[in-house]
Design a protein around this motif. Structure first.
Motif, PDB file in Angstrom:
ATOM      1  N   ALA A  25       0.845  -1.201   0.000  1.00  0.00           N
ATOM      2  CA  ALA A  25       0.000   0.000   0.000  1.00  0.00           C
ATOM      3  C   ALA A  25       0.877   1.247   0.000  1.00  0.00           C
ATOM      4  CB  ALA A  25      -0.925  -0.012   1.216  1.00  0.00           C
ATOM      5  N   PRO A  26       1.558   1.537  -1.110  1.00  0.00           N
ATOM      6  CA  PRO A  26       2.518   2.657  -1.136  1.00  0.00           C
ATOM      7  C   PRO A  26       1.881   4.026  -0.965  1.00  0.00           C
ATOM      8  CG  PRO A  26       2.207   1.736  -3.327  1.00  0.00           C
ATOM      9  CD  PRO A  26       1.530   0.807  -2.385  1.00  0.00           C
ATOM     10  N   SER A  27       0.593   4.165  -1.238  1.00  0.00           N
ATOM     11  CA  SER A  27      -0.050   5.469  -1.137  1.00  0.00           C
ATOM     12  C   SER A  27      -0.470   5.812   0.297  1.00  0.00           C
ATOM     13  CB  SER A  27      -1.284   5.526  -2.046  1.00  0.00           C
ATOM     14  OG  SER A  27      -2.255   4.578  -1.630  1.00  0.00           O
ATOM     15  N   GLN A  28      -0.364   4.847   1.214  1.00  0.00           N
ATOM     16  CA  GLN A  28      -0.759   5.067   2.603  1.00  0.00           C
ATOM     17  C   GLN A  28       0.471   5.475   3.415  1.00  0.00           C
ATOM     18  OE1 GLN A  28      -2.813   1.443   3.753  1.00  0.00           O
ATOM     19  NE2 GLN A  28      -4.542   1.871   2.408  1.00  0.00           N
ATOM     20  N   GLN A  29       0.686   6.781   3.512  1.00  0.00           N
ATOM     21  CA  GLN A  29       1.913   7.291   4.132  1.00  0.00           C
ATOM     22  C   GLN A  29       2.032   6.967   5.612  1.00  0.00           C
ATOM     23  OE1 GLN A  29      -0.469   9.254   2.752  1.00  0.00           O
ATOM     24  NE2 GLN A  29      -0.719  11.193   3.842  1.00  0.00           N
ATOM     25  N   ARG A  30       0.943   6.590   6.241  1.00  0.00           N
ATOM     26  CA  ARG A  30       0.992   6.195   7.651  1.00  0.00           C
ATOM     27  C   ARG A  30       2.040   5.114   7.868  1.00  0.00           C
ATOM     28  NH1 ARG A  30      -2.167   5.455  12.344  1.00  0.00           N
ATOM     29  NH2 ARG A  30      -2.183   3.331  13.146  1.00  0.00           N
ATOM     30  N   HIS A  31       2.154   4.183   6.923  1.00  0.00           N
ATOM     31  CA  HIS A  31       3.108   3.084   7.065  1.00  0.00           C
ATOM     32  C   HIS A  31       4.552   3.567   6.893  1.00  0.00           C
ATOM     33  CE1 HIS A  31      -0.552   0.889   6.925  1.00  0.00           C
ATOM     34  NE2 HIS A  31      -0.690   0.924   5.621  1.00  0.00           N
ATOM     35  N   ILE A  32       4.755   4.545   6.018  1.00  0.00           N
ATOM     36  CA  ILE A  32       6.106   5.085   5.820  1.00  0.00           C
ATOM     37  C   ILE A  32       6.546   5.842   7.069  1.00  0.00           C
ATOM     38  CG2 ILE A  32       7.567   6.481   4.313  1.00  0.00           C
ATOM     39  CD1 ILE A  32       5.491   6.104   2.091  1.00  0.00           C
ATOM     40  N   ARG A  33       5.612   6.569   7.670  1.00  0.00           N
ATOM     41  CA  ARG A  33       5.928   7.274   8.911  1.00  0.00           C
ATOM     42  C   ARG A  33       6.276   6.285  10.026  1.00  0.00           C
ATOM     43  NH1 ARG A  33       1.245  11.738   9.846  1.00  0.00           N
ATOM     44  NH2 ARG A  33       2.349  11.828  11.866  1.00  0.00           N
ATOM     45  N   ALA A  34       5.533   5.191  10.097  1.00  0.00           N
ATOM     46  CA  ALA A  34       5.806   4.182  11.129  1.00  0.00           C
ATOM     47  C   ALA A  34       7.167   3.530  10.911  1.00  0.00           C
ATOM     48  CB  ALA A  34       4.707   3.131  11.127  1.00  0.00           C
ATOM     49  N   LEU A  35       7.528   3.294   9.652  1.00  0.00           N
ATOM     50  CA  LEU A  35       8.855   2.759   9.336  1.00  0.00           C
ATOM     51  C   LEU A  35       9.935   3.665   9.902  1.00  0.00           C
ATOM     52  CD1 LEU A  35      11.045   1.159   7.634  1.00  0.00           C
ATOM     53  CD2 LEU A  35      10.551   2.801   5.809  1.00  0.00           C
ATOM     54  N   GLY A  36       9.850   4.965   9.614  1.00  0.00           N
ATOM     55  CA  GLY A  36      10.869   5.892  10.096  1.00  0.00           C
ATOM     56  C   GLY A  36      10.971   5.894  11.609  1.00  0.00           C
ATOM     57  N   HIS A  37       9.836   5.884  12.291  1.00  0.00           N
ATOM     58  CA  HIS A  37       9.831   5.859  13.750  1.00  0.00           C
ATOM     59  C   HIS A  37      10.542   4.613  14.275  1.00  0.00           C
ATOM     60  CE1 HIS A  37       7.227   5.946  17.676  1.00  0.00           C
ATOM     61  NE2 HIS A  37       8.502   6.142  17.897  1.00  0.00           N
ATOM     62  N   HIS A  38      10.232   3.464  13.701  1.00  0.00           N
ATOM     63  CA  HIS A  38      10.800   2.220  14.205  1.00  0.00           C
ATOM     64  C   HIS A  38      12.237   1.972  13.750  1.00  0.00           C
ATOM     65  CE1 HIS A  38       6.737   0.240  15.416  1.00  0.00           C
ATOM     66  NE2 HIS A  38       7.342   0.820  16.431  1.00  0.00           N
ATOM     67  N   MET A  39      12.735   2.787  12.835  1.00  0.00           N
ATOM     68  CA  MET A  39      14.142   2.685  12.465  1.00  0.00           C
ATOM     69  C   MET A  39      15.051   3.491  13.385  1.00  0.00           C
ATOM     70  SD  MET A  39      14.628   0.548  10.000  1.00  0.00           S
ATOM     71  CE  MET A  39      13.347  -0.426  10.805  1.00  0.00           C
ATOM     72  N   LEU A  40      14.473   4.227  14.333  1.00  0.00           N
ATOM     73  CA  LEU A  40      15.291   4.980  15.286  1.00  0.00           C
ATOM     74  C   LEU A  40      16.061   4.043  16.213  1.00  0.00           C
ATOM     75  CD1 LEU A  40      12.776   7.801  16.279  1.00  0.00           C
ATOM     76  CD2 LEU A  40      14.915   8.092  15.005  1.00  0.00           C
ATOM     77  N   PRO A  41      17.192   4.506  16.741  1.00  0.00           N
ATOM     78  CA  PRO A  41      17.997   3.654  17.635  1.00  0.00           C
ATOM     79  C   PRO A  41      17.230   3.175  18.859  1.00  0.00           C
ATOM     80  CG  PRO A  41      19.235   5.609  16.996  1.00  0.00           C
ATOM     81  CD  PRO A  41      17.857   5.793  16.475  1.00  0.00           C
ATOM     82  N   GLN A  42      16.275   3.944  19.343  1.00  0.00           N
ATOM     83  CA  GLN A  42      15.544   3.536  20.537  1.00  0.00           C
ATOM     84  C   GLN A  42      14.590   2.379  20.270  1.00  0.00           C
ATOM     85  OE1 GLN A  42      12.015   6.282  21.514  1.00  0.00           O
ATOM     86  NE2 GLN A  42      13.463   7.642  20.527  1.00  0.00           N
ATOM     87  N   TRP A  43      14.379   2.073  18.995  1.00  0.00           N
ATOM     88  CA  TRP A  43      13.559   0.920  18.640  1.00  0.00           C
ATOM     89  C   TRP A  43      14.421  -0.150  17.971  1.00  0.00           C
ATOM     90  CZ3 TRP A  43       9.300   0.133  21.091  1.00  0.00           C
ATOM     91  CH2 TRP A  43       8.510   1.190  21.511  1.00  0.00           C
ATOM     92  N   PHE A  44      14.419  -0.219  16.651  1.00  0.00           N
ATOM     93  CA  PHE A  44      15.042  -1.376  16.004  1.00  0.00           C
ATOM     94  C   PHE A  44      16.143  -1.021  15.012  1.00  0.00           C
ATOM     95  CE2 PHE A  44      10.306  -2.230  16.145  1.00  0.00           C
ATOM     96  CZ  PHE A  44      10.344  -2.732  17.439  1.00  0.00           C
ATOM     97  N   GLY A  45      16.579   0.230  14.959  1.00  0.00           N
ATOM     98  CA  GLY A  45      17.541   0.593  13.933  1.00  0.00           C
ATOM     99  C   GLY A  45      18.640   1.497  14.434  1.00  0.00           C
ATOM    100  N   SER A  46      19.051   2.414  13.577  1.00  0.00           N
ATOM    101  CA  SER A  46      20.092   3.395  13.875  1.00  0.00           C
ATOM    102  C   SER A  46      19.827   4.584  12.966  1.00  0.00           C
ATOM    103  CB  SER A  46      21.477   2.811  13.592  1.00  0.00           C
ATOM    104  OG  SER A  46      21.615   2.529  12.199  1.00  0.00           O
ATOM    105  N   TYR A  47      20.535   5.668  13.209  1.00  0.00           N
ATOM    106  CA  TYR A  47      20.361   6.823  12.331  1.00  0.00           C
ATOM    107  C   TYR A  47      20.735   6.466  10.886  1.00  0.00           C
ATOM    108  CZ  TYR A  47      20.074   9.594  16.641  1.00  0.00           C
ATOM    109  OH  TYR A  47      19.722  10.107  17.856  1.00  0.00           O
ATOM    110  N   ALA A  48      21.780   5.708  10.727  1.00  0.00           N
ATOM    111  CA  ALA A  48      22.207   5.318   9.376  1.00  0.00           C
ATOM    112  C   ALA A  48      21.157   4.433   8.709  1.00  0.00           C
ATOM    113  CB  ALA A  48      23.548   4.592   9.443  1.00  0.00           C
ATOM    114  N   THR A  49      20.576   3.521   9.474  1.00  0.00           N
ATOM    115  CA  THR A  49      19.543   2.642   8.930  1.00  0.00           C
ATOM    116  C   THR A  49      18.306   3.438   8.556  1.00  0.00           C
ATOM    117  OG1 THR A  49      20.340   0.846  10.343  1.00  0.00           O
ATOM    118  CG2 THR A  49      18.162   0.583   9.355  1.00  0.00           C
ATOM    119  N   LEU A  50      17.938   4.384   9.396  1.00  0.00           N
ATOM    120  CA  LEU A  50      16.796   5.250   9.099  1.00  0.00           C
ATOM    121  C   LEU A  50      16.998   5.974   7.777  1.00  0.00           C
ATOM    122  CD1 LEU A  50      14.289   7.027   9.665  1.00  0.00           C
ATOM    123  CD2 LEU A  50      15.737   8.422  11.173  1.00  0.00           C
ATOM    124  N   GLU A  51      18.157   6.571   7.595  1.00  0.00           N
ATOM    125  CA  GLU A  51      18.416   7.329   6.369  1.00  0.00           C
ATOM    126  C   GLU A  51      18.414   6.409   5.150  1.00  0.00           C
ATOM    127  OE1 GLU A  51      19.793  10.095   3.481  1.00  0.00           O
ATOM    128  OE2 GLU A  51      20.767   8.193   3.939  1.00  0.00           O
TER     129      GLU A  51
END
Length: 424
Positions: A231-257
């Motif tokens: 569902a590429p047109s549903q930006q809610r999912h893209i926003r959730a991806l960015g949030h969960h790529m933060l170091p405090q969750w499951f990623g890092s700044y480099a992974t987020l970018e």
């Protein structure tokens, strides 16, 4: 089923807290006391209930009504139709998710009331309400819509115990309750694969449940890629991806970018470069230091692409308030990071061209939400209070950016063709 009705019948129709928020006060300087007459010099329509809010409210209430009437077959049919069509609000909220939110809202609201405003001895009604939901699941063992509603109810109740941040300051008892609800939610959804079902709803729920999985750091990026491709047109999912790529969750700044760039590349036909911007939208507010890896020109180009593709004024208000209100507050939390601070300052300057080129109707509720950092868990006194707070903040922003014109007696007229300044 009658037990669930009885337990929830006395709940309010909205999930708005009655707890009063602390008023913000500031002392005006002599210069600030020379304020223009906004009633005469600021010409912009104000919408108390924009189409976005009407649409969200309608489908949320529809799901709530069908659940209260125990019309589970009708609810299932409707959610499947919306899930297959990928229909979403202008703000990117999937209609299928709105229906499911409404369907579980009574039980979740009961949990929030008992856990936040209630007393420990009132836990029995909550247990009975959860049991009633589980009974519904037992009646529909192969129904992925009912399973999603029940699983997400468990997750919402878990967050009521824990809070929505990943900071390690939650009491052990609350963490234990959160983990138990996450575990049960995972068990409920284990039998269903969103990809096989071609269901963004189920896939989104499984991504949300990564918070309770020890495998999340290894799976999160791939799971979100599958969801966004559905569902590429549903930006809610893209926003959730960015949030969960933060170091405090499951990623890092480099992974987020990296994931923001990859997502932008895969969704060029939908968003242009906009997915890069959506991926950083919540991430920048949750962790402003993530701006240290931000490609600012890419972000701003994506912002322009989003606004060029927007059919109503929701996103214009969203990004104007994001740049003028939310980002300055976020920047105050990372003054020691020069790179991040410079990036956030560049985003703040974008507010002027968003207001000038794209805004022609004011949605104060969005501006009020911006003051809370777009935190969906923020507790407010009332919708009216949020509206008033948002309108006052928007007016303050207009004065900050265009006050010199209005002090000369010039009127600002916001039109679909852009800002028009009528000379005195």
């Amino acid at each position: 089923m009658s037990l669930l009705k009885t337990l929830t019948a006395r709940l309010p129709r909205t999930r708005i807290s009655t707890r009063k928020s602390k008023p913000t006060t500031s002392r005006a300087s002599p210069e600030q006391m020379r304020t223009p007459d906004l009633d005469k010099l600021l010409v912009i329509p104000v919408s108390k209930e924009p189409h976005e809010e009407q649409m969200r409210s309608y489908h949320f209430n529809q799901g709530q009504f069908l659940a209260r009437q125990e019309r589970w077959d009708d609810l299932t049919t409707l959610v499947i139709q919306e899930d297959m069509s990928r229909r979403a609000s202008g703000g990117g909220m999937p209609i299928a998710e709105l229906l499911c939110q409404g369907a579980r809202s009574d039980v979740v609201a009961l949990a929030e009331h008992l856990l936040i405003d209630g007393t420990p001895e009132e836990n029995r009604p909550l247990k009975d309400a959860i049991s009633a939901l589980e009974e519904i699941l037992g009646e529909y063992p192969n129904n992925h819509i009912i399973a999603t509603i029940v699983a997400m109810a468990h997750l919402d109740i878990g967050y009521a115990w824990r809070g929505t941040t990943s900071l390690p300051d939650t009491p052990a008892r609350n963490l234990e309750a959160f983990e138990l609800h996450c575990k049960r939610a995972g068990q409920v959804l284990d039998a269903f694969c969103g990809i096989e079902l071609n269901s963004p709803l189920v896939t989104s729920a499984r991504c949300a449940l990564l918070v309770g999985s020890p495998e999340a750091p290894d799976r999160a990026a791939d799971d979100y890629e599958d969801l966004i491709d559905l569902a590429p047109s549903q930006q809610r999912h893209i926003r959730a991806l960015g949030h969960h790529m933060l170091p405090q969750w499951f990623g890092s700044y480099a992974t987020l970018e990296l994931e923001a760039r990859r997502t932008a590349a895969r969704t060029q036909d939908v968003w242009g470069d906009g997915a890069y911007t959506w991926a950083f939208f919540d991430a920048l507010l949750v962790d402003p230091k993530s701006a240290s890896v931000l490609d600012v020109p890419f972000f701003l180009e994506g912002l322009r692409n989003i606004l060029e593709r927007s059919e109503d004024q929701h996103n214009a208000n969203l990004f104007a308030s994001f740049a003028a209100v939310s980002i300055p507050k976020a920047a105050q939390r990372c003054t020691d990071d020069l790179l991040a601070s410079a990036a956030l300052e560049s985003i703040q300057t974008a507010a002027q061209w968003i207001l000038t080129d794209h805004l022609h109707e004011l949605h104060p509720l969005i501006w009020g939400h911006a003051m809370e950092g777009f935190d969906n868990q923020a507790r407010i006194a009332s919708i009216d209070a949020l509206f008033k707070q948002g309108q006052e903040k928007a007016n303050q922003v207009f004065v900050n950016f265009f006050g010199d014109q209005m002090l000369k007696g010039n009127a600002l007229i916001f039109t679909p063709q852009g800002l028009y300044v009528q000379r005195a």
